[in-house]
Design a protein around this motif. Sequence first.
Motif, PDB file in Angstrom:
ATOM      1  N   LYS A  88      -4.378   6.268  -7.079  1.00 61.47           N
ATOM      2  CA  LYS A  88      -4.061   7.470  -6.040  1.00 61.47           C
ATOM      3  C   LYS A  88      -5.331   7.271  -5.337  1.00 61.47           C
ATOM      4  CE  LYS A  88      -5.070  12.496  -7.168  1.00 61.47           C
ATOM      5  NZ  LYS A  88      -5.143  13.491  -7.432  1.00 61.47           N
ATOM      6  N   GLN A  89      -6.916   6.213  -5.948  1.00 61.77           N
ATOM      7  CA  GLN A  89      -7.806   6.108  -4.524  1.00 61.77           C
ATOM      8  C   GLN A  89      -7.246   4.831  -4.076  1.00 61.77           C
ATOM      9  OE1 GLN A  89     -11.735   5.932  -6.905  1.00 61.77           O
ATOM     10  NE2 GLN A  89     -12.306   4.349  -5.610  1.00 61.77           N
ATOM     11  N   ASP A  90      -7.025   4.432  -4.178  1.00 57.79           N
ATOM     12  CA  ASP A  90      -6.886   3.557  -3.138  1.00 57.79           C
ATOM     13  C   ASP A  90      -5.682   2.841  -2.297  1.00 57.79           C
ATOM     14  OD1 ASP A  90      -9.339   2.463  -4.369  1.00 57.79           O
ATOM     15  OD2 ASP A  90      -9.065   0.808  -5.266  1.00 57.79           O
ATOM     16  N   TYR A  91      -4.813   3.977  -3.468  1.00 58.41           N
ATOM     17  CA  TYR A  91      -3.176   3.231  -2.768  1.00 58.41           C
ATOM     18  C   TYR A  91      -2.533   4.587  -2.531  1.00 58.41           C
ATOM     19  CZ  TYR A  91      -5.119  -1.388  -3.533  1.00 58.41           C
ATOM     20  OH  TYR A  91      -4.629  -2.961  -3.726  1.00 58.41           O
ATOM     21  N   PRO A  92      -3.162   5.681  -2.210  1.00 59.39           N
ATOM     22  CA  PRO A  92      -2.554   7.179  -2.353  1.00 59.39           C
ATOM     23  C   PRO A  92      -0.722   7.244  -2.077  1.00 59.39           C
ATOM     24  CG  PRO A  92      -3.440   7.021  -0.275  1.00 59.39           C
ATOM     25  CD  PRO A  92      -4.126   5.799  -1.175  1.00 59.39           C
ATOM     26  N   CYS A  93      -0.636   5.792  -1.149  1.00 58.73           N
ATOM     27  CA  CYS A  93       1.409   6.344  -0.860  1.00 58.73           C
ATOM     28  C   CYS A  93       2.190   5.268  -1.935  1.00 58.73           C
ATOM     29  CB  CYS A  93       0.605   5.519   0.668  1.00 58.73           C
ATOM     30  SG  CYS A  93       0.093   6.669   2.028  1.00 58.73           S
ATOM     31  N   ILE A  94       2.032   4.747  -2.666  1.00 57.72           N
ATOM     32  CA  ILE A  94       2.528   4.461  -3.689  1.00 57.72           C
ATOM     33  C   ILE A  94       2.690   5.427  -4.439  1.00 57.72           C
ATOM     34  CG2 ILE A  94       2.317   2.729  -5.741  1.00 57.72           C
ATOM     35  CD1 ILE A  94       0.984   0.703  -4.045  1.00 57.72           C
ATOM     36  N   HIS A  95       4.530   5.145  -4.918  1.00 57.80           N
ATOM     37  CA  HIS A  95       4.911   6.502  -5.871  1.00 57.80           C
ATOM     38  C   HIS A  95       5.105   6.515  -7.005  1.00 57.80           C
ATOM     39  CE1 HIS A  95       8.153   9.337  -7.417  1.00 57.80           C
ATOM     40  NE2 HIS A  95       7.756   9.216  -7.652  1.00 57.80           N
TER      41      HIS A  95
ATOM     42  N   SER B 220       0.533  -0.880   0.351  1.00 58.71           N
ATOM     43  CA  SER B 220      -0.173   0.019  -0.138  1.00 58.71           C
ATOM     44  C   SER B 220       1.001   1.337  -0.002  1.00 58.71           C
ATOM     45  CB  SER B 220      -1.035   0.008   1.036  1.00 58.71           C
ATOM     46  OG  SER B 220       0.054  -0.278   2.486  1.00 58.71           O
ATOM     47  N   SER B 221       2.164   0.695   0.199  1.00 57.39           N
ATOM     48  CA  SER B 221       2.800   2.159  -0.168  1.00 57.39           C
ATOM     49  C   SER B 221       4.559   2.156  -1.150  1.00 57.39           C
ATOM     50  CB  SER B 221       2.929   2.817   0.964  1.00 57.39           C
ATOM     51  OG  SER B 221       4.571   1.820   2.009  1.00 57.39           O
ATOM     52  N   GLY B 222       5.416   2.792  -1.302  1.00 55.62           N
ATOM     53  CA  GLY B 222       6.814   2.261  -1.177  1.00 55.62           C
ATOM     54  C   GLY B 222       6.596   2.857  -3.116  1.00 55.62           C
ATOM     55  N   SER B 223       7.321   2.755  -3.653  1.00 57.54           N
ATOM     56  CA  SER B 223       8.021   2.976  -5.184  1.00 57.54           C
ATOM     57  C   SER B 223       7.721   2.434  -5.822  1.00 57.54           C
ATOM     58  CB  SER B 223       8.878   4.206  -5.370  1.00 57.54           C
ATOM     59  OG  SER B 223       9.000   5.061  -4.833  1.00 57.54           O
ATOM     60  N   VAL B 224       7.283   2.396  -7.374  1.00 56.18           N
ATOM     61  CA  VAL B 224       7.386   1.201  -8.661  1.00 56.18           C
ATOM     62  C   VAL B 224       7.639   2.626  -9.712  1.00 56.18           C
ATOM     63  CG1 VAL B 224       4.651   1.467  -8.822  1.00 56.18           C
ATOM     64  CG2 VAL B 224       6.156  -0.310 -10.695  1.00 56.18           C
TER      65      VAL B 224
ATOM     66  N   PRO C 100      12.117 -10.549  -7.274  1.00 57.83           N
ATOM     67  CA  PRO C 100      11.317 -10.739  -7.043  1.00 57.83           C
ATOM     68  C   PRO C 100      10.914  -8.972  -7.123  1.00 57.83           C
ATOM     69  CG  PRO C 100      12.127 -11.585  -5.754  1.00 57.83           C
ATOM     70  CD  PRO C 100      13.220 -10.823  -6.766  1.00 57.83           C
ATOM     71  N   LEU C 101       9.145  -8.836  -7.430  1.00 64.65           N
ATOM     72  CA  LEU C 101       8.401  -8.024  -7.550  1.00 64.65           C
ATOM     73  C   LEU C 101       8.866  -7.185  -5.804  1.00 64.65           C
ATOM     74  CD1 LEU C 101       5.485  -8.151 -10.221  1.00 64.65           C
ATOM     75  CD2 LEU C 101       8.111  -6.627 -10.775  1.00 64.65           C
ATOM     76  N   SER C 102       8.404  -5.534  -5.923  1.00 66.21           N
ATOM     77  CA  SER C 102       8.394  -5.328  -4.727  1.00 66.21           C
ATOM     78  C   SER C 102       6.628  -5.139  -4.882  1.00 66.21           C
ATOM     79  CB  SER C 102       8.856  -4.013  -4.458  1.00 66.21           C
ATOM     80  OG  SER C 102       8.206  -2.737  -5.648  1.00 66.21           O
ATOM     81  N   PRO C 103       6.477  -4.898  -3.266  1.00 68.30           N
ATOM     82  CA  PRO C 103       5.182  -5.140  -2.984  1.00 68.30           C
ATOM     83  C   PRO C 103       4.197  -3.718  -3.681  1.00 68.30           C
ATOM     84  CG  PRO C 103       6.306  -4.643  -1.229  1.00 68.30           C
ATOM     85  CD  PRO C 103       7.183  -5.589  -2.118  1.00 68.30           C
TER      86      PRO C 103
ATOM     87  N   ALA D 142       5.188  -2.764  -6.422  1.00 68.94           N
ATOM     88  CA  ALA D 142       4.968  -3.330  -8.604  1.00 68.94           C
ATOM     89  C   ALA D 142       4.537  -4.595  -8.236  1.00 68.94           C
ATOM     90  CB  ALA D 142       6.904  -3.450  -8.668  1.00 68.94           C
ATOM     91  N   PHE D 143       3.831  -5.364  -7.470  1.00 69.91           N
ATOM     92  CA  PHE D 143       2.933  -6.504  -7.715  1.00 69.91           C
ATOM     93  C   PHE D 143       1.831  -5.572  -7.289  1.00 69.91           C
ATOM     94  CE2 PHE D 143       0.123  -9.589  -5.701  1.00 69.91           C
ATOM     95  CZ  PHE D 143       0.346 -10.642  -6.495  1.00 69.91           C
ATOM     96  N   THR D 144       1.914  -4.075  -6.603  1.00 69.11           N
ATOM     97  CA  THR D 144      -0.231  -3.964  -6.615  1.00 69.11           C
ATOM     98  C   THR D 144      -0.248  -3.522  -7.793  1.00 69.11           C
ATOM     99  OG1 THR D 144      -0.197  -3.612  -4.385  1.00 69.11           O
ATOM    100  CG2 THR D 144      -1.945  -1.964  -5.522  1.00 69.11           C
ATOM    101  N   PHE D 145       0.602  -2.264  -8.208  1.00 69.28           N
ATOM    102  CA  PHE D 145       0.541  -2.210  -9.186  1.00 69.28           C
ATOM    103  C   PHE D 145      -0.255  -2.989 -10.647  1.00 69.28           C
ATOM    104  CE2 PHE D 145       1.497  -0.628 -13.825  1.00 69.28           C
ATOM    105  CZ  PHE D 145       1.744   0.816 -14.154  1.00 69.28           C
ATOM    106  N   LEU D 146       0.318  -3.684 -10.611  1.00 62.73           N
ATOM    107  CA  LEU D 146      -0.213  -4.791 -11.642  1.00 62.73           C
ATOM    108  C   LEU D 146      -0.859  -5.286 -11.363  1.00 62.73           C
ATOM    109  CD1 LEU D 146       3.002  -7.134 -12.441  1.00 62.73           C
ATOM    110  CD2 LEU D 146       2.301  -5.254 -13.393  1.00 62.73           C
ATOM    111  N   GLN D 147      -1.790  -5.703  -9.858  1.00 61.16           N
ATOM    112  CA  GLN D 147      -3.440  -5.866  -9.578  1.00 61.16           C
ATOM    113  C   GLN D 147      -3.798  -5.155  -9.985  1.00 61.16           C
ATOM    114  OE1 GLN D 147      -2.730  -7.382  -5.495  1.00 61.16           O
ATOM    115  NE2 GLN D 147      -2.886  -8.902  -5.289  1.00 61.16           N
ATOM    116  N   VAL D 148      -3.584  -4.048 -10.257  1.00 61.00           N
ATOM    117  CA  VAL D 148      -4.839  -2.903 -10.708  1.00 61.00           C
ATOM    118  C   VAL D 148      -4.646  -3.223 -11.833  1.00 61.00           C
ATOM    119  CG1 VAL D 148      -4.757  -0.758 -10.350  1.00 61.00           C
ATOM    120  CG2 VAL D 148      -4.248  -1.319  -8.179  1.00 61.00           C
ATOM    121  N   LEU D 149      -3.755  -2.932 -12.458  1.00 65.67           N
ATOM    122  CA  LEU D 149      -3.154  -3.300 -14.017  1.00 65.67           C
ATOM    123  C   LEU D 149      -4.452  -4.337 -14.847  1.00 65.67           C
ATOM    124  CD1 LEU D 149      -2.301  -2.673 -17.371  1.00 65.67           C
ATOM    125  CD2 LEU D 149      -0.437  -4.039 -16.188  1.00 65.67           C
ATOM    126  N   GLU D 150      -4.379  -5.610 -14.258  1.00 66.00           N
ATOM    127  CA  GLU D 150      -5.186  -6.198 -14.595  1.00 66.00           C
ATOM    128  C   GLU D 150      -6.926  -5.979 -14.066  1.00 66.00           C
ATOM    129  OE1 GLU D 150      -3.978 -10.190 -12.668  1.00 66.00           O
ATOM    130  OE2 GLU D 150      -1.993  -9.831 -13.819  1.00 66.00           O
TER     131      GLU D 150
END
Length: 307
Positions: A116-123, A91-95, A278-281, A283-291
């Motif tokens: 931005k809506q669900d994970y505002p702390c991901i950059h 729910s945070s971090g950079s990708v 391994p993907l960072s958490p 980056a993994f979240t980014f791909l989940q939202v993309l799908e």
Amino acid sequence: MNISLRHLRAFVAVAEASSFTTAARQLFLTQSTLTKTIRELEQEIGLTLFERTTRKVALTAQGNAFMPVARRLLNDFELLLSDLREKSAGSSGSVYVASSLAFASCVLPEVLKRLKQDYPCIHVRLLDDTSGGVVRRIESGEVDIGIGSYVGAAGNKLDKRKLLSARLGVMFPPGSQLPTGPLSGPSLRDLPLLQDEGDTSIMATLAHSLPGLWLQVNSKITVTNLDIQFALIRAGVGACVLSALAASHPTARDLPYRLLEAVGLQRDIHVFTRRGVPLSPAAFTFLQVLEEVLPDIAFHPGVTLAV
């Protein structure tokens, strides 16, 4: 002995409660254990932190000076733990993402809107490039995720997963007299085409399916940037071979576009990651939202999502 979080928590609890009894109850300790902990802290720093009477416990001058320091240390530690928990949960971090411009323009706005809506702390740091450039960036480790067509040879350094296929077609200037009948590969030789750079997926596809095309087309302008291509088409400078993904761009939907009927003239879009890394958490979240977002995008009919 070193000062630990246990000592700081005990000190702050007693100071705020002005009572060993109340603080011990809040910390789920016996009063004797709490008293021993405070004594250890005072011995370690060589200062008396509390004035003890039969009726109350009060901070000494040294205790008052130490109180904001102890609170700040505890707060910093709690913030650090919270940050680590959020990063672990994705729910945070950079990708870092490199993407072809057509995909970045047509799909990623909705992905980033959801993030931005669900994970505002991901950059997210987003770079646009040709398909060849995307492959090079992910291969070199410059980015975490690459999105584009497979151009070049990355050997066994990359993992790729197909996202969609987009047929190729021709986008014409407004008011153009469009060819009658199916638009075939050979008919491209008769069109005033804008040319693309060599490391793009479209040029690679045309070189494979229609070798020698650019020796026969009288093309004097080479341009890769999609926005500039749209501007030149709109100005009547020439037509351009583009994928149905690019034709899905909101600013180009009013421009005449015809799909090519030739077999094999399509662009496959993949998501690339580095093999064995391994993907960072985040980056993994980014791909989940993309799908999740991809099926809801309003694509041109020439785009087919991968199963």
